[in-house]
Design a protein around this motif. Structure first.
Motif, PDB file in Angstrom:
ATOM      1  N   THR A 259      -0.174 -41.418   6.926  1.00 24.17           N
ATOM      2  CA  THR A 259      -0.368 -42.146   8.168  1.00 24.17           C
ATOM      3  C   THR A 259       0.083 -43.596   8.016  1.00 24.17           C
ATOM      4  OG1 THR A 259      -2.669 -42.557   7.508  1.00 24.17           O
ATOM      5  CG2 THR A 259      -2.258 -40.706   8.997  1.00 24.17           C
ATOM      6  N   HIS A 260       0.167 -44.285   9.138  1.00 31.61           N
ATOM      7  CA  HIS A 260       0.582 -45.688   9.146  1.00 31.61           C
ATOM      8  C   HIS A 260      -0.403 -46.524   8.334  1.00 31.61           C
ATOM      9  CE1 HIS A 260       1.452 -49.693  10.815  1.00 31.61           C
ATOM     10  NE2 HIS A 260       2.643 -49.191  11.106  1.00 31.61           N
TER      11      HIS A 260
ATOM     12  N   ASP B  13      -1.896 -37.788   2.938  1.00 34.46           N
ATOM     13  CA  ASP B  13      -2.150 -38.815   3.951  1.00 34.46           C
ATOM     14  C   ASP B  13      -0.936 -39.730   3.993  1.00 34.46           C
ATOM     15  OD1 ASP B  13      -3.015 -40.819   5.600  1.00 34.46           O
ATOM     16  OD2 ASP B  13      -4.584 -41.571   4.263  1.00 34.46           O
TER      17      ASP B  13
ATOM     18  N   ALA C 232      -3.559 -47.184  10.150  1.00 31.65           N
ATOM     19  CA  ALA C 232      -4.388 -46.072  10.639  1.00 31.65           C
ATOM     20  C   ALA C 232      -5.521 -45.843   9.648  1.00 31.65           C
ATOM     21  CB  ALA C 232      -3.533 -44.817  10.806  1.00 31.65           C
TER      22      ALA C 232
ATOM     23  N   LEU D 172      -0.893 -35.569   7.103  1.00 29.36           N
ATOM     24  CA  LEU D 172      -1.377 -36.464   8.153  1.00 29.36           C
ATOM     25  C   LEU D 172      -0.250 -37.451   8.400  1.00 29.36           C
ATOM     26  CD1 LEU D 172      -4.965 -36.990   6.705  1.00 29.36           C
ATOM     27  CD2 LEU D 172      -4.240 -35.343   8.444  1.00 29.36           C
TER      28      LEU D 172
END
Length: 255
Positions: A74-75, A72, A78, A8
């Motif tokens: 992601t930012h 994961d 997020a 992700l």
């Protein structure tokens, strides 16, 4: 046979991991991007763009594509994707690892005001009597500041929003990090910035503005990171993520 790994992504760390893993025989890498930016950069290996449709959609995707592990990356902001991934991996029993860059921490000389929401950040701009504000928050957050009449904003984004929000007084600056310290010093000086509003994203790509702010005594209104699901193993860098994947390979997930 290579096992399918879902990353992700969307962050620098995610692209770096995909680059390294795509060259290895143990994993078939699929990087998922949210698709919120126009013409996103594709990662090494396979790239998919768009949402999954909540937890149920992600569970279905993991099952239909025989995903054996999820990263994961992601930012830090997020948050919803992180919660969805944790629940989907709990339901399916698929191993999940979170890679999250360390948050920035205030140092001697910093003038930081921590906030936990954009509403609180906008209120802090008003209450501090800020006059000239560098707004480095992303397109989706601009609406929280558009009604402030007491400050002028320098709004730095990667791409223009459409339509432009109707700020009372603003200049638009389009640029993509990383930003050099000398450039951030010049930006603060040229535009006479007295306040910065930003997220605690961590990392090095946009950290120079904080050092420049410290040197010049500029106030920083800093949105702190949202909560993440408890119990998800988390590492701070790609090396630790690769070590985690190596351990999975040793127990046979790539067979």
């Amino acid at each position: 046979m290579a096992a399918k790994l879902l990353i992700l992504g969307g962050t620098t760390e995610a692209y770096d991991l995909a680059d390294r893993l795509a060259a290895l025989p143990d994993w078939h890498v699929i990087t998922s991007l949210a698709g919120r930016t126009a013409d996103p950069r594709h990662a090494a290996g396979e790239t998919r763009i768009g949402g999954f449709g909540g937890v149920a959609g992600l569970v279905r995707y993991l099952d239909e594509h025989a995903i054996r592990a999820v990263l994961d990356v992601t930012h830090p902001f997020a948050a919803q994707m992180g919660w969805n991934a944790a629940e989907a991996c709990r339901i399916t029993g698929i191993p999940l690892l979170r890679l999250e860059r360390p948050a920035w921490t205030a140092e001697a000389g910093d003038r930081w005001q921590s906030v936990t929401s954009w509403t609180e950040a906008a209120a802090a701009v008003r209450q501090s009597q800020a006059q000239r504000v560098l707004l480095a928050v992303g397109r989706q957050e601009l609406s929280h500041f558009v009604d402030i009449e007491t400050a002028w904003f320098l709004i730095r984004l990667v791409t223009p929003p459409a339509p432009l929000p109707p700020f009372y007084a603003a200049e638009w600056l389009y640029a993509r990090g990383p930003f050099a310290l000398a450039d951030e010093r010049a930006l603060l000086d040229t535009w006479a910035i007295d306040t910065i509003v930003c997220k605690n994203s961590g990392g090095t790509a946009t950290a120079a503005k904080l050092l420049a702010a410290r040197e010049r005594g500029v106030r920083v209104i800093m949105l702190q990171r949202p909560a993440r699901p408890a119990g998800v193993p988390t590492v701070a860098d790609g090396e630790a993520a690769l070590a985690w994947l190596e351990r999975l390979a040793l127990v046979g997930l790539n067979r």
